[in-house]
Motif scaffolding. Structure first.
Motif, mmCIF file in Angstrom:
data_model
loop_
_atom_site.group_PDB
_atom_site.id
_atom_site.type_symbol
_atom_site.label_atom_id
_atom_site.label_comp_id
_atom_site.label_asym_id
_atom_site.label_seq_id
_atom_site.Cartn_x
_atom_site.Cartn_y
_atom_site.Cartn_z
ATOM 1 N N LEU A 291 0.948 -7.683 13.332
ATOM 2 C CA LEU A 291 1.686 -8.026 12.115
ATOM 3 C C LEU A 291 1.034 -7.440 10.869
ATOM 4 N N SER A 292 0.073 -6.541 11.079
ATOM 5 C CA SER A 292 -0.572 -5.842 9.970
ATOM 6 C C SER A 292 -1.025 -4.480 10.490
ATOM 7 N N PRO A 293 -1.330 -3.521 9.581
ATOM 8 C CA PRO A 293 -1.703 -2.176 10.025
ATOM 9 C C PRO A 293 -2.866 -2.167 11.011
ATOM 10 N N ALA A 294 -2.736 -1.342 12.051
ATOM 11 C CA ALA A 294 -3.787 -1.254 13.070
ATOM 12 C C ALA A 294 -4.983 -0.469 12.553
ATOM 13 N N ILE A 295 -4.715 0.559 11.753
ATOM 14 C CA ILE A 295 -5.797 1.370 11.187
ATOM 15 C C ILE A 295 -5.521 1.568 9.703
ATOM 16 N N SER A 296 -6.576 1.804 8.951
ATOM 17 C CA SER A 296 -6.384 1.996 7.512
ATOM 18 C C SER A 296 -5.708 3.337 7.254
ATOM 19 N N PHE A 297 -4.870 3.376 6.238
ATOM 20 C CA PHE A 297 -4.138 4.590 5.900
ATOM 21 C C PHE A 297 -5.120 5.715 5.556
ATOM 22 N N ALA A 298 -6.144 5.388 4.806
ATOM 23 C CA ALA A 298 -7.097 6.409 4.356
ATOM 24 C C ALA A 298 -7.834 7.062 5.514
ATOM 25 N N SER A 299 -8.071 6.304 6.598
ATOM 26 C CA SER A 299 -8.840 6.842 7.720
ATOM 27 C C SER A 299 -7.968 7.549 8.758
ATOM 28 N N ALA A 300 -6.642 7.622 8.501
ATOM 29 C CA ALA A 300 -5.719 8.178 9.501
ATOM 30 C C ALA A 300 -5.382 9.645 9.259
ATOM 31 N N LYS A 301 -6.196 10.349 8.491
ATOM 32 C CA LYS A 301 -5.906 11.758 8.210
ATOM 33 C C LYS A 301 -5.912 12.575 9.509
ATOM 34 N N GLY A 302 -4.889 13.440 9.627
ATOM 35 C CA GLY A 302 -4.773 14.281 10.812
ATOM 36 C C GLY A 302 -4.168 13.593 12.015
ATOM 37 N N LYS A 327 6.720 16.909 -5.433
ATOM 38 C CA LYS A 327 5.805 15.771 -5.294
ATOM 39 C C LYS A 327 5.702 15.291 -3.848
ATOM 40 N N GLY A 328 6.519 15.900 -2.991
ATOM 41 C CA GLY A 328 6.486 15.543 -1.582
ATOM 42 C C GLY A 328 6.843 16.754 -0.743
ATOM 43 N N ILE A 329 7.215 16.515 0.513
ATOM 44 C CA ILE A 329 7.644 17.607 1.386
ATOM 45 C C ILE A 329 9.086 17.359 1.825
ATOM 46 N N SER A 330 9.778 18.419 2.234
ATOM 47 C CA SER A 330 11.156 18.303 2.710
ATOM 48 C C SER A 330 11.254 18.939 4.089
ATOM 49 N N PHE A 418 3.989 10.730 -0.285
ATOM 50 C CA PHE A 418 2.891 9.756 -0.207
ATOM 51 C C PHE A 418 2.397 9.483 -1.628
ATOM 52 N N ARG A 419 2.061 8.208 -1.895
ATOM 53 C CA ARG A 419 1.514 7.839 -3.209
ATOM 54 C C ARG A 419 0.262 6.990 -3.042
ATOM 55 N N LYS A 420 -0.700 7.201 -3.935
ATOM 56 C CA LYS A 420 -1.917 6.382 -3.972
ATOM 57 C C LYS A 420 -2.061 5.817 -5.369
ATOM 58 N N ASP A 421 -2.012 4.487 -5.467
ATOM 59 C CA ASP A 421 -2.104 3.796 -6.761
ATOM 60 C C ASP A 421 -1.086 4.353 -7.759
ATOM 61 N N GLY A 422 0.108 4.648 -7.257
ATOM 62 C CA GLY A 422 1.211 5.072 -8.118
ATOM 63 C C GLY A 422 1.319 6.555 -8.351
ATOM 64 N N ASP A 426 -0.904 14.811 -1.975
ATOM 65 C CA ASP A 426 -0.559 15.772 -0.932
ATOM 66 C C ASP A 426 -0.643 15.074 0.426
ATOM 67 N N SER A 427 0.474 15.035 1.137
ATOM 68 C CA SER A 427 0.485 14.370 2.450
ATOM 69 C C SER A 427 -0.070 15.266 3.549
ATOM 70 N N GLY A 428 -0.284 16.553 3.235
ATOM 71 C CA GLY A 428 -0.729 17.523 4.231
ATOM 72 C C GLY A 428 -1.888 17.081 5.110
ATOM 73 N N PRO A 429 -2.971 16.532 4.529
ATOM 74 C CA PRO A 429 -4.124 16.145 5.356
ATOM 75 C C PRO A 429 -3.820 15.059 6.384
ATOM 76 N N TRP A 430 -2.729 14.318 6.218
ATOM 77 C CA TRP A 430 -2.433 13.207 7.136
ATOM 78 C C TRP A 430 -1.651 13.655 8.383
#
Length: 441
Positions: A291-302, A327-330, A418-422, A426-430
């Protein structure tokens, strides 16, 4: 060499070449006959197609009833329901990929078939000429050489002439036979590819039906938990009309809308899961009851898979064509493609928003938000927690994002930001570099 010797030597080769050329002519005639099928045959074909469609409709109805009973039982167990949703969504996307690959293989085959058929058709007169010459060479009996000297001379002259013509005739016949062989091989390959394509489409239809039933059951449970869901949806649309930017929309939802505020508060309360030695615990993703994220968003790169099958047509930071930057990808997709979540998160907005068409916003925790836009239909509600790989929307038959429409895109396009603190990042690294690195629930 006498004519008798020459003819005797040529007969076996001429017969073989003649057989090949006869087959070429027969195949072309058959193709023409098929293209000029009488109206009666066309009517019969349409009747058969209609009958097949009715049988398929009946089969789908029976399958739907069967699935309904199965899924009602599954729906009692949230964990099992989530597991089924993610597995079937992954299967649907896998079949979509197979269909796309098969269609890509068929395109050059179809083009080559038309080229070979056109070449053979343009040489129909040559086929007739070669065929007639070979038939004459195979049937003509050698004249008697001991009747008169004049007959012998004539025979020698004929043999010399035939000896000069046959090599050229062989080259032409060999080319015709080679083209025919390629055409036959192409037709067999195309038939096999089309059979596989039809089988994949049948599997896709069945799995999409099952997935729709599972999604319906999931949302039924969600609606039961949130009695005022319709009122919440209406209020969300009203609030969305009062803001001008995506950041204002996120803020408005997470402050003023009960379900979204609750989701945001839960996300902040849960925080980001800790990672052992700085590495995410991928085993936690295998728990479909979380019922909550399994892994942190920041640590899920790649590790993330794109939410939809397709090809990237616009990248973060590139010029957007109207004086700004992307500001994003298409991602250009197939019509009706399945959209899944790239990560765990809480839905803080689900509905139409200005030039984005249908918009889905997830709070992924840790100050991260994921925005997905351009779908035709969204199948999750505000406040809902969704898992990585869970089906959340489907694409339409054309683009729904205004900036993509302005560029005259010929197919549906999904926008991901993707947004961080508003702030857009770049979503590329994820995104995972290959299939083996992607995470799923």
């Amino acid at each position: 060499m006498t004519l008798g010797h020459t003819a005797a030597l040529l007969r076996p080769g001429a017969a073989a070449l003649m057989a090949g050329v006869i087959a070429a002519g027969a195949m072309l005639s058959q193709a023409q006959a098929q293209s000029a099928a009488p109206p009666v045959d066309l009517i019969r074909q349409r009747e058969q197609e209609l009958e097949a469609a009715r049988a398929q409709q009946k089969s789908a109805a029976e399958l739907r009833d069967k699935l309904k009973a199965e899924i009602t039982a599954i729906g009692e167990d949230r964990t099992k329901l989530n597991e089924q949703l993610i597995d079937i969504a992954a299967r649907v996307r896998g079949i979509e990929t197979s269909i796309g690959e098969a269609e890509a293989r068929l395109r050059p085959l179809d083009v080559r078939e038309q080229q070979v058929r056109g070449s053979l058709e343009s040489r129909r007169a040559e086929i007739g000429e070669v065929l007639a010459a070979l038939q004459r060479a195979g049937r003509r009996a050698p004249p008697a050489l001991l009747v008169r000297p004049e007959d012998a001379l004539q025979s020698l002259r004929t043999a010399m002439l035939l000896g000069a013509v046959v090599p050229e005739m062989r080259v032409r016949a060999d080319q015709l036979v080679a083209d025919l062989g390629e055409l036959i091989s192409l037709r067999k390959t195309i038939a096999a590819e089309r059979d596989q394509l039809a089988a994949d489409r049948a599997k896709l239809n069945e799995d999409q039906l099952r997935l729709a039933s599972l999604v319906e059951e999931r949302q039924k449970k969600q609606s039961a938990a949130e009695k005022d869901m319709e009122a919440e949806r209406a209020r969300a649309v009203t609030l969305s009309r009062q803001v001008d930017s995506l950041q204002d929309l996120i803020g408005k939802m997470e402050q003023d809308l009960k379900s979204a505020a609750k989701a945001a508060a839960t996300a902040n309360l849960q925080g980001a899961p800790t990672a052992a030695n700085g590495k995410p615990n991928l085993a936690a993703l295998r728990d479909p009851g979380r019922l909550s994220p399994a892994i942190s968003f920041a640590s899920a790169k790649g590790l993330f898979a794109l939410p939809v099958n397709g090809s990237k047509i616009r990248d973060f930071g590139r010029p957007d064509g109207v004086g700004g930057v992307e500001k994003g990808i298409s991602v250009a997709t197939r019509p009706g493609a399945q959209v899944t979540t790239p990560c765990d998160g809480w839905v803080v907005y689900s509905g139409p928003f200005r030039s984005y068409g249908q918009l889905l916003i997830l709070n992924a925790g840790g100050g991260y938000h994921v925005l997905i836009a351009g779908m035709e239909r969204i199948s999750v509600n505000i406040g809902q927690f969704v898992l990585t790989g869970e089906p959340v929307a489907t694409m339409g038959s054309s683009s729904r994002v205004a900036s993509i429409l302005a560029a005259n895109a010929s197919q549906p396009v999904l926008y991901i930001e993707f947004r961080k603190d508003g702030t857009p990042i770049d979503s590329g690294p994820w995104w995972a570099a290959n299939e083996g690195e992607k995470v799923r629930g």
